[in-house]
Scaffold this motif. Sequence first.
Motif, mmCIF file in Angstrom:
data_model
loop_
_atom_site.group_PDB
_atom_site.id
_atom_site.type_symbol
_atom_site.label_atom_id
_atom_site.label_comp_id
_atom_site.label_asym_id
_atom_site.label_seq_id
_atom_site.Cartn_x
_atom_site.Cartn_y
_atom_site.Cartn_z
ATOM 1 N N THR A 297 -19.930 -11.607 -14.788
ATOM 2 C CA THR A 297 -19.133 -11.061 -13.244
ATOM 3 C C THR A 297 -20.044 -11.748 -12.381
ATOM 4 N N LEU A 298 -21.229 -11.759 -12.359
ATOM 5 C CA LEU A 298 -22.308 -12.379 -11.332
ATOM 6 C C LEU A 298 -21.722 -13.698 -10.701
ATOM 7 N N PRO A 299 -21.665 -14.688 -11.567
ATOM 8 C CA PRO A 299 -21.194 -15.833 -11.076
ATOM 9 C C PRO A 299 -19.791 -16.087 -10.462
ATOM 10 N N LEU B 67 -19.714 -11.123 -3.240
ATOM 11 C CA LEU B 67 -20.441 -9.717 -2.791
ATOM 12 C C LEU B 67 -20.211 -8.691 -3.734
ATOM 13 N N ILE B 68 -21.565 -8.206 -3.959
ATOM 14 C CA ILE B 68 -21.485 -6.769 -4.794
ATOM 15 C C ILE B 68 -21.857 -5.685 -3.897
ATOM 16 N N HIS B 69 -20.530 -4.868 -3.740
ATOM 17 C CA HIS B 69 -20.872 -3.982 -2.686
ATOM 18 C C HIS B 69 -21.606 -2.616 -3.322
ATOM 19 N N VAL C 275 -32.027 -12.080 -4.809
ATOM 20 C CA VAL C 275 -31.176 -11.100 -4.426
ATOM 21 C C VAL C 275 -31.224 -11.268 -3.012
ATOM 22 N N ARG C 276 -29.934 -11.160 -2.415
ATOM 23 C CA ARG C 276 -30.002 -10.997 -0.709
ATOM 24 C C ARG C 276 -29.243 -9.712 -0.607
ATOM 25 N N ILE C 277 -30.193 -8.762 -0.151
ATOM 26 C CA ILE C 277 -29.658 -7.610 0.581
ATOM 27 C C ILE C 277 -28.717 -7.775 1.898
ATOM 28 N N ARG C 278 -27.594 -7.794 1.796
ATOM 29 C CA ARG C 278 -26.918 -8.251 2.994
ATOM 30 C C ARG C 278 -26.580 -6.933 4.126
ATOM 31 N N PRO D 299 -27.368 -14.064 -5.620
ATOM 32 C CA PRO D 299 -26.219 -13.065 -5.271
ATOM 33 C C PRO D 299 -26.499 -12.181 -4.019
ATOM 34 N N GLU D 300 -25.467 -12.161 -3.547
ATOM 35 C CA GLU D 300 -25.408 -11.046 -2.131
ATOM 36 C C GLU D 300 -25.108 -9.522 -2.491
#
Length: 232
Positions: free
Chosen positions: A93-95, A99-101, A158-161, A123-124
Amino acid sequence: MHAIHERLCANLGSVQARIDAAARSSGRSSDSIRLVAVTKQVDTTTAQALVGLGVTDLGESRPQELMRKHEALRGAIRWHLIGPLQRNKARRTLPLTCLIHSADRPDLLPWIERLALELGLEPEVLLEINISGEAAKHGLAADAAERLLGDAGRLERVRIRGLMTMAPYDPNPERARPVFAALRELRDRVRRHAPPRATLDELSMGMSGDFEVAIQEGATIVRIGSALFEGL
Ligand SMILES: *Cc1c(COP(=O)(O)O)cnc(C)c1O
């Protein structure tokens, strides 16, 4: 097919007009709000028709379904995972996901970090917050999110957006306003101490029943399903 297209076109136009009006009413530009069309309740044909109408961001709540639609649909689509990231499916899934909410547990971030390192991804993610404290809802308590961000300096991938929340269901959207306001206030508070990579510029809040209120309270992303598919 033609009828579906007409109906979708009308629904999309009406949702966009409502987004514009809500943005204007709070002195914001509608360019600052991204519409994520939640396609979990429709088939690939309907989702593809939506893409044909210019929708660029699609959201799915189950990784399996996200993968299936990703495979089937054509076009430049940004995929959003809005439901739980299942560990056994994360590698695939990741690729595919922009954005993972739904990062809703503290142990998830170090785990995504390791996977991202292995896969060469950045990943964001958004931290899903349970503002209302309802036991049935997913999400981190506000203080847990604050602690988590305190440790986030260690994340190199990991970027925490930003933050995400769901308001409890209520036919009166005004009841959701305090929940959305609380998410924005939490974001403003934690942003002061967050590491630079955790930009916290996104607030994913607002669904078909309450997106106008969410926009007035600062949503930068609205996740809309049923209002787009009414009458289909
Ligand atoms: C289904 C879903 C939505 C869209 O809900 P609608 O009421 O159909 O607009 C938004 N966010 C999440 C997390 C969802 O699961």
